[in-house]
Scaffold this active site. Structure first.
Site, PDB file in Angstrom:
ATOM      1  N   ASP A  68       0.797  -1.239   0.000  1.00  0.00           N
ATOM      2  CA  ASP A  68       0.000   0.000   0.000  1.00  0.00           C
ATOM      3  C   ASP A  68       0.827   1.286   0.000  1.00  0.00           C
ATOM      4  OD1 ASP A  68      -1.991  -1.865   0.214  1.00  0.00           O
ATOM      5  OD2 ASP A  68      -2.547  -1.372   2.274  1.00  0.00           O
ATOM      6  N   LYS A  81      -6.428  -4.869  -3.345  1.00  0.00           N
ATOM      7  CA  LYS A  81      -7.015  -5.601  -2.216  1.00  0.00           C
ATOM      8  C   LYS A  81      -8.086  -4.733  -1.561  1.00  0.00           C
ATOM      9  CE  LYS A  81      -3.384  -4.517   1.214  1.00  0.00           C
ATOM     10  NZ  LYS A  81      -4.189  -3.771   2.190  1.00  0.00           N
ATOM     11  N   CYS A 119      -2.097  -3.134   7.686  1.00  0.00           N
ATOM     12  CA  CYS A 119      -2.079  -4.030   6.524  1.00  0.00           C
ATOM     13  C   CYS A 119      -0.839  -4.912   6.453  1.00  0.00           C
ATOM     14  CB  CYS A 119      -2.223  -3.214   5.250  1.00  0.00           C
ATOM     15  SG  CYS A 119      -3.834  -2.388   5.127  1.00  0.00           S
TER      16      CYS A 119
END
Length: 248
Positions: A41, A150, A183
């Site tokens: 990310d 995702k 995450c």
């Protein structure tokens, strides 16, 4: 098994990987061809002023050096033949993938809560195709890399990650990215439950929230779910004579 042998995957003959990485709580060995580097990310949303985390009140002022160290780790991985996997967290522009009030994500996602407080931000935060969703300019996937969207914190949830890793014989996952305590840790935990060895390069990650959350996440990982190292050690391990040795 030798008492002083490093941690890490062993093949049926008992051989461990050719690369030994200094790490906490103990060194861990892996082979380049059964390892991937995962970049979690690294989007404007999480690493850039004006992105979602910044607008939601999180401090992103220290992400510059993290981006630089991720770039170093990516370069070292590519030079060693380690495939790079990039994750982008977010949803369709109408946020159907985010879930409605029947989903805990609707109640807990700080991006969704920020947009409910500030309706003018709707369809701007973590929406596919927006600046917020895009990877930061300094980090660019190359041909041969894997780029996966995702919809939740874990990279294993509703993505083809597991099948793509198993099809390539991958056993070790090396993590970088943001956020360590969300995450990164979620994906590493899910990997642990699927029998992958997870390593975090601590100085190539950053937390969402105060620094204590970074320390706590790393301590939790090294104690229960994986191993913690750093980019310099990763680079040195990959460039060692042992790492260049081709197993018999």
């Amino acid at each position: 098994m030798e008492a002083d042998a490093p941690a890490g995957y062993r093949d049926p003959s008992g051989r461990h990987g050719a690369v030994t990485l200094p790490a906490r709580p103990e060194p861990i060995a892996f082979d380049a061809d059964t390892t991937v580097l995962i970049v979690v990310d690294m989007q404007n949303a999480y690493a850039t002023k004006g992105g979602y985390l910044d607008l939601a009140g999180f401090d992103v002022s220290a992400t510059g050096p993290v981006i630089e160290r991720i770039a170093q780790a990516v370069a070292a991985a590519r030079a060693a033949g380690i495939r790079v996997v990039w994750f982008q967290n977010g949803w369709d522009p109408d946020y159907v993938e985010a879930g409605g009030p029947g989903s805990p994500n609707w109640h807990k996602s700080n991006a969704l809560k920020t947009m409910r407080r500030r309706p003018e931000m709707n369809q701007r935060l973590l929406a596919k195709g927006t600046w917020d969703y895009a990877l930061v300019d300094a980090l660019t996937p190359e041909p041969g890399d894997i780029v996966l969207p995702k919809p939740r914190y874990s990279g294993f949830y509703n993505t083809p990650l597991d099948s793509m890793l198993r099809a390539r014989g991958i056993r070790t996952l090396v993590f970088t990215g943001i956020a360590t305590n969300v995450c990164v840790e979620s994906t590493l935990r899910d990997g642990y439950h699927r029998e992958y060895f997870g390593i975090v390069l601590a100085d190539a990650t950053h937390q969402a929230g105060p620094p204590a959350l970074q320390e706590g996440a790393l301590r939790n990982i090294e104690t229960f779910f994986g191993w913690v190292s750093d980019v310099a050690a990763f680079e040195a391990a990959l460039s060692s004579d042992e790492a260049r040795r081709i197993p018999a």
